[in-house]
Motif scaffolding. Structure first.
Motif, PDB file in Angstrom:
ATOM      1  N   TYR A  17       4.206  16.846   1.469  1.00 29.09           N
ATOM      2  CA  TYR A  17       3.164  15.955   1.463  1.00 29.09           C
ATOM      3  C   TYR A  17       2.404  16.273   2.716  1.00 29.09           C
ATOM      4  O   TYR A  17       2.468  15.737   3.799  1.00 29.09           O
ATOM      5  N   ARG A  57       6.861  -0.026   7.117  1.00 26.89           N
ATOM      6  CA  ARG A  57       6.083  -1.228   6.657  1.00 26.89           C
ATOM      7  C   ARG A  57       4.672  -0.759   7.448  1.00 26.89           C
ATOM      8  O   ARG A  57       4.270  -1.351   8.795  1.00 26.89           O
ATOM      9  N   LEU A  58       3.814  -0.342   6.912  1.00 26.82           N
ATOM     10  CA  LEU A  58       2.626   0.060   7.586  1.00 26.82           C
ATOM     11  C   LEU A  58       1.867   0.643   6.188  1.00 26.82           C
ATOM     12  O   LEU A  58       2.089   0.750   5.147  1.00 26.82           O
ATOM     13  N   ALA A  73       8.792   2.090  -7.037  1.00 27.51           N
ATOM     14  CA  ALA A  73      10.015   2.893  -7.287  1.00 27.51           C
ATOM     15  C   ALA A  73      11.056   1.736  -8.117  1.00 27.51           C
ATOM     16  O   ALA A  73      12.113   2.275  -8.342  1.00 27.51           O
ATOM     17  N   TRP A  76      10.380  -1.827   8.408  1.00 21.60           N
ATOM     18  CA  TRP A  76      10.904  -2.926   8.123  1.00 21.60           C
ATOM     19  C   TRP A  76      12.541  -2.767   8.838  1.00 21.60           C
ATOM     20  O   TRP A  76      12.950  -1.954   8.881  1.00 21.60           O
ATOM     21  N   LEU A  95      10.322 -11.071  -4.101  1.00 22.69           N
ATOM     22  CA  LEU A  95       9.131 -11.416  -4.359  1.00 22.69           C
ATOM     23  C   LEU A  95       9.368 -12.361  -5.613  1.00 22.69           C
ATOM     24  O   LEU A  95       8.835 -13.448  -5.813  1.00 22.69           O
ATOM     25  N   GLN A 143       9.102  15.555   1.472  1.00 24.18           N
ATOM     26  CA  GLN A 143       9.632  16.157   0.855  1.00 24.18           C
ATOM     27  C   GLN A 143       8.679  15.886  -0.767  1.00 24.18           C
ATOM     28  O   GLN A 143       8.930  14.668  -1.106  1.00 24.18           O
ATOM     29  N   THR A 156       0.932  -1.058  -0.164  1.00 25.58           N
ATOM     30  CA  THR A 156      -0.020  -0.032   0.054  1.00 25.58           C
ATOM     31  C   THR A 156       0.851   1.463   0.200  1.00 25.58           C
ATOM     32  O   THR A 156       0.529   2.264   0.545  1.00 25.58           O
ATOM     33  N   HIS A 180      16.633   6.307  -0.972  1.00 28.96           N
ATOM     34  CA  HIS A 180      15.880   6.520  -2.367  1.00 28.96           C
ATOM     35  C   HIS A 180      16.112   5.307  -3.062  1.00 28.96           C
ATOM     36  O   HIS A 180      16.695   5.336  -4.422  1.00 28.96           O
ATOM     37  N   ALA A 222       9.396   9.554  -3.767  1.00 22.21           N
ATOM     38  CA  ALA A 222       7.876   9.287  -3.660  1.00 22.21           C
ATOM     39  C   ALA A 222       7.209   9.709  -4.885  1.00 22.21           C
ATOM     40  O   ALA A 222       6.148   9.068  -5.196  1.00 22.21           O
ATOM     41  N   GLU A 273      -1.217  -6.295   2.569  1.00 15.75           N
ATOM     42  CA  GLU A 273      -0.248  -5.326   3.317  1.00 15.75           C
ATOM     43  C   GLU A 273       0.484  -5.858   4.336  1.00 15.75           C
ATOM     44  O   GLU A 273      -0.187  -6.359   5.252  1.00 15.75           O
ATOM     45  N   ASN A 325      13.613  13.440  -4.534  1.00 16.94           N
ATOM     46  CA  ASN A 325      13.322  12.180  -3.704  1.00 16.94           C
ATOM     47  C   ASN A 325      12.368  11.523  -4.728  1.00 16.94           C
ATOM     48  O   ASN A 325      11.670  11.787  -5.851  1.00 16.94           O
TER      49      ASN A 325
HETATM   50  C1  LIG Z   1      13.288   7.618   6.119  1.00 15.79           C
HETATM   51  C2  LIG Z   1      12.929   7.672   4.810  1.00 15.79           C
HETATM   52  C3  LIG Z   1      12.529   8.965   4.266  1.00 15.79           C
HETATM   53  C4  LIG Z   1      12.229   9.244   3.048  1.00 15.79           C
HETATM   54  N1  LIG Z   1      12.088  10.473   2.542  1.00 15.79           N
HETATM   55  C5  LIG Z   1      11.505  10.907   1.300  1.00 15.79           C
HETATM   56  C6  LIG Z   1      10.866  12.383   1.442  1.00 15.79           C
HETATM   57  O1  LIG Z   1      11.180  13.278   1.794  1.00 15.79           O
HETATM   58  N2  LIG Z   1      10.391  12.410  -0.240  1.00 15.79           N
HETATM   59  C7  LIG Z   1      10.201  11.416  -0.951  1.00 15.79           C
HETATM   60  O2  LIG Z   1       9.696  11.621  -2.106  1.00 15.79           O
HETATM   61  N3  LIG Z   1      10.605  10.324  -0.750  1.00 15.79           N
HETATM   62  C8  LIG Z   1      11.337  10.031   0.480  1.00 15.79           C
HETATM   63  N4  LIG Z   1      11.523   8.651   0.790  1.00 15.79           N
HETATM   64  C9  LIG Z   1      11.421   7.675  -0.261  1.00 15.79           C
HETATM   65  C10 LIG Z   1       9.858   7.103  -0.560  1.00 15.79           C
HETATM   66  O3  LIG Z   1       8.991   7.088   0.719  1.00 15.79           O
HETATM   67  C11 LIG Z   1       9.982   5.768  -1.139  1.00 15.79           C
HETATM   68  O4  LIG Z   1      10.636   6.045  -2.470  1.00 15.79           O
HETATM   69  C12 LIG Z   1       8.181   5.602  -1.689  1.00 15.79           C
HETATM   70  O5  LIG Z   1       7.406   5.212  -0.609  1.00 15.79           O
HETATM   71  C13 LIG Z   1       8.414   4.388  -2.622  1.00 15.79           C
HETATM   72  O6  LIG Z   1       7.207   3.912  -2.854  1.00 15.79           O
HETATM   73  P1  LIG Z   1       6.493   2.471  -3.256  1.00 15.79           P
HETATM   74  O7  LIG Z   1       5.262   2.552  -3.613  1.00 15.79           O
HETATM   75  O8  LIG Z   1       7.729   1.942  -4.314  1.00 15.79           O
HETATM   76  O9  LIG Z   1       6.961   1.558  -2.107  1.00 15.79           O
HETATM   77  P2  LIG Z   1       6.697   1.691  -0.679  1.00 15.79           P
HETATM   78  O10 LIG Z   1       6.351   3.107  -0.217  1.00 15.79           O
HETATM   79  O11 LIG Z   1       7.867   0.864   0.062  1.00 15.79           O
HETATM   80  O12 LIG Z   1       5.588   0.380  -0.288  1.00 15.79           O
HETATM   81  C14 LIG Z   1       5.576  -0.728  -0.156  1.00 15.79           C
HETATM   82  C15 LIG Z   1       4.680  -1.401   0.573  1.00 15.79           C
HETATM   83  O13 LIG Z   1       4.722  -2.688   0.469  1.00 15.79           O
HETATM   84  C16 LIG Z   1       4.470  -3.437   1.642  1.00 15.79           C
HETATM   85  N5  LIG Z   1       5.306  -4.565   1.531  1.00 15.79           N
HETATM   86  C17 LIG Z   1       6.427  -4.997   1.130  1.00 15.79           C
HETATM   87  N6  LIG Z   1       6.709  -6.477   1.175  1.00 15.79           N
HETATM   88  C18 LIG Z   1       5.544  -7.102   1.325  1.00 15.79           C
HETATM   89  C19 LIG Z   1       5.064  -8.351   1.305  1.00 15.79           C
HETATM   90  N7  LIG Z   1       5.909  -9.170   0.980  1.00 15.79           N
HETATM   91  N8  LIG Z   1       3.640  -8.536   1.482  1.00 15.79           N
HETATM   92  C20 LIG Z   1       2.958  -7.512   1.596  1.00 15.79           C
HETATM   93  N9  LIG Z   1       3.002  -6.188   1.830  1.00 15.79           N
HETATM   94  C21 LIG Z   1       4.556  -6.137   1.503  1.00 15.79           C
HETATM   95  C22 LIG Z   1       5.281  -2.494   2.587  1.00 15.79           C
HETATM   96  O14 LIG Z   1       5.070  -2.794   4.045  1.00 15.79           O
HETATM   97  C23 LIG Z   1       4.932  -1.038   2.085  1.00 15.79           C
HETATM   98  O15 LIG Z   1       3.759  -0.693   2.605  1.00 15.79           O
HETATM   99  C24 LIG Z   1      11.923   8.319   2.140  1.00 15.79           C
HETATM  100  C25 LIG Z   1      11.964   7.113   2.365  1.00 15.79           C
HETATM  101  C26 LIG Z   1      12.378   6.695   3.881  1.00 15.79           C
HETATM  102  C27 LIG Z   1      12.373   5.346   4.154  1.00 15.79           C
END
Ligand SMILES: Cc1cc2nc3c(=O)[nH]c(=O)nc-3n(C[C@H](O)[C@H](O)[C@H](O)COP(=O)(O)OP(=O)(O)OC[C@H]3O[C@@H](n4cnc5c(N)ncnc54)[C@H](O)[C@@H]3O)c2cc1C
Length: 549
Positions: free
Chosen positions: A205, A94-95, A501, A73, A286, A106, A20, A468, A513, A43, A511
């Motif tokens: 955000y 992990r939420l 990502a 995580w 996975l 950001q 999610t 990132h 997100a 999730e 960044n």
């Molecule tokens: C500390 C920190 C600070 C950051 N600061 C910024 C910022 O300021 N601005 C910005 O743009 N980006 C920032 N980022 C990066 C940004 O948050 C991520 O790049 C973005 O969330 C990636 O999105 P995603 O959809 O690829 O995956 P994710 O956000 O990682 O979502 C993946 C989801 O899948 C779930 N999941 C994983 N494996 C499994 C499984 N096997 N079964 C079920 N569920 C699972 C996870 O729990 C998670 O909820 C930051 C990241 C971190 C950790």
């Protein structure tokens, strides 16, 4: 082994979405908008939207530092050869909302230069013009700009530009950056016309009241589903938390479902149309656990090979992160007293200062992080050439992967970071001290910057991880290092999509997100078009590629 059952029958959805985060949440919402398509979202974490540390933006710095086990995580990457064998956290949220629920908030869109690279490799679906259009539909911009045409004001993601009134500390820093680099202050770094320059206001955000806006609050909110994960007003959405997917199930190379762990039980559930992996840093694992990856590695891990693709896990990229710290004037506040949610004390996007580098290309991000007694500048190099990899150790889904980020393995990257200190930081320090002598560069000292060996040592010791992670499952043709095609479809199998990502084809210059939301949005649109096409054209012999928007 349990099958998730309803009235004694195994439960089948049109789509299963894993995760999610920004990509997964957008997809879940968009696919169910028609009230006809059924989607199960799995999730691993819980929904913590109401927890104060998640809602209250002022907790963001603490979350980023402490990686609380209830929200993150827990993991570590492999020792980094070029960084004196130091290890770094391998983690994210992990939420509900994934990384967007715990990140630094950001909001930075990649520039058009990056999307032109994506377009050259993947075609018009990823052109700069289309990317901007999609960002506009996603965002609800609450801030100033000289180019309102570049922003959206009706999307679901609240973006707050903050603070309205910059502090004296932010103004001093921005003036110093102007004088040190020759780049004029800009109002809106997400305006494609002004991608470079210093600024006092970040785009965050955040809802108008300064509370965190995450993928969960924007796309899985109470107008979409109940608190226990049931879609409302006829929306065929079901979200299961505490549900960790172990692998994708196949029938003749066609993804048909997934196996997941929920409260100690191993459950199977099935998808009529597609399985969509949006598990962020876990997507590579996975795929490998499901038999897609380098044949040799999979065999060694005891996993039957479904499709041999050596590109899986191969092109992991990340930005670099270092700091410079200044003393400040005790009379200067870092954040306005009426807006602590503003979080940052100015910043800048700049080109690579190395002589000969493209002066128009964004490659450096500076983030002012002030406190009562100091001003730190976070220095992010946005275009490192170094690459890393992700490998599984065996067929146990609970075993941590070997994540080798390969930081600074290409020597040019270290040279660039050195140049950022020697040119930008050195000059900013001089200008800041001229503006107000209370601002002195403490770490590294100017003497360290002037000594090549000491500077290298400082950079290695001071190096930090900025989460990132991107591109370990690149979106590209197979022969060009790809794992998924331009619509996120995994090469070599059917009905399996990756959208997050991990599929960015080229490193983004900000960044991660915002481009993760964009990937989710763009792929969800393609899936909706495909559904619409199949619904209206009974003759399914034509491929939907011909009917792309
Ligand atoms: C500390 C920190 C600070 C950051 N600061 C910024 C910022 O300021 N601005 C910005 O743009 N980006 C920032 N980022 C990066 C940004 O948050 C991520 O790049 C973005 O969330 C990636 O999105 P995603 O959809 O690829 O995956 P994710 O956000 O990682 O979502 C993946 C989801 O899948 C779930 N999941 C994983 N494996 C499994 C499984 N096997 N079964 C079920 N569920 C699972 C996870 O729990 C998670 O909820 C930051 C990241 C971190 C950790």
């Amino acid at each position: 082994m349990n099958n998730l059952k309803k009235n004694g029958r195994k439960l089948i959805f049109d789509y299963i979405v894993i995760g999610t985060g920004p990509a997964g949440s957008v997809i879940a919402k968009m696919l169910t908008d028609d009230k006809k398509t059924s989607v199960l979202v799995l999730e691993a974490g819980e929904n913590n939207d109401r927890d104060e540390p998640i809602r209250d933006s002022t907790f963001a710095p603490e979350l980023e530092e402490s990686f609380f086990p209830q929200y993150f995580w827990q993991g570590e990457g492999v020792p980094q050869e070029e960084l004196d064998e130091r290890t770094f956290e391998w983690t994210t949220g992990r939420l509900s909302g994934g990384g967007s629920s715990i990140n630094g908030e950001q909001y930075v869109r990649p520039t058009s230069v990056v999307f032109r690279e994506w377009e050259r490799l993947l075609g018009p679906l990823w052109s700069p013009g289309r990317a901007i259009r999609h960002f506009k539909r996603l965002e609800k911009y609450n801030g100033e700009t000289n180019n309102p045409g570049a922003h959206g004001f009706k999307g679901r993601i609240h973006i707050r530009q903050a603070p309205v009134n910059p502090t004296v500390m932010a103004e001093k820093l921005v003036t110093a950056i102007e004088l040190a680099t020759g780049f004029q202050e800009i109002l809106d770094y997400n305006d494609p016309k002004t991608p470079l320059g210093p600024f006092t206001r970040w785009q965050l955000y955040q809802k108008p009241n300064g509370r965190r806006e995450s993928a969960s609050t924007a796309f899985l909110s109470s107008d979409i589903m109940t608190s226990n994960g049931h879609g409302i007003k006829g929306r065929k959405l079901r979200v299961l938390y505490k549900s960790t997917v172990l692998r994708v199930l196949f029938s003749n190379k066609r993804a048909v479902g997934v196996e997941f762990l929920k409260e100690g039980k191993c459950i199977r559930v099935f998808a009529r149309k597609m399985v969509i992996v949006s598990a962020g840093i876990n997507s590579t694992q996975l795929l490998m656990l499901s038999g897609i990856g380098p044949a040799q590695l999979l065999r060694k891990a005891g996993i039957p090979v479904l499709f041999n693709n050596p590109n899986v896990g191969k092109h992991l990229r990340n930005h670099t992160l270092n700091f410079a710290v200044f003393t400040t004037n005790p009379n200067d506040r870092a954040l306005p007293s009426d807006d602590p949610n503003a979080l940052y004390t100015g910043g800048a996007f700049l080109p690579n200062p190395t002589p000969g580098a493209d002066p128009k290309r964004r490659e450096v991000q500076l983030v002012g992080i002030g406190s009562n007694s100091s001003l730190a500048i976070a220095i992010i190099f946005l275009r490192p050439r170094s690459r890393g990899s992700i490998k599984i150790q065996n067929n146990d889904p609970m075993k941590i992967v070997l994540a080798d980020e390969g930081f600074l393995t290409i020597p040019g990257d270290l040279d660039t970071v050195k140049n950022i200190y020697k040119i930008y930081i050195r000059n900013i320090a001089e200008e800041l001290a001229r503006i107000d002598p209370a601002y002195r560069l403490m770490s590294p000292t100017p003497e360290v910057i002037d000594d090549d060996t000491q500077l290298e040592e400082f950079i290695k010791q001071n190096f930090a991880h900025n989460h990132h992670q991107q591109s370990s499952l690149r979106m590209a043709p197979l022969q060009r290092g790809g794992v998924v095609d331009r619509r996120g479809r995994v090469h070599g199998v059917k009905n399996l999509v990756v959208a997050d990502a991990s599929i960015f084809p080229f490193t983004v210059d900000g960044n991660t997100a915002a481009p993760a939301y964009l990937v989710g949005y763009t792929i969800a649109r393609q899936l909706r078009l495909r559904n619409r096409y199949f619904r209206t054209h009974r003759n399914k012999s034509k491929r939907y590629g011909e009917y792309e928007e």
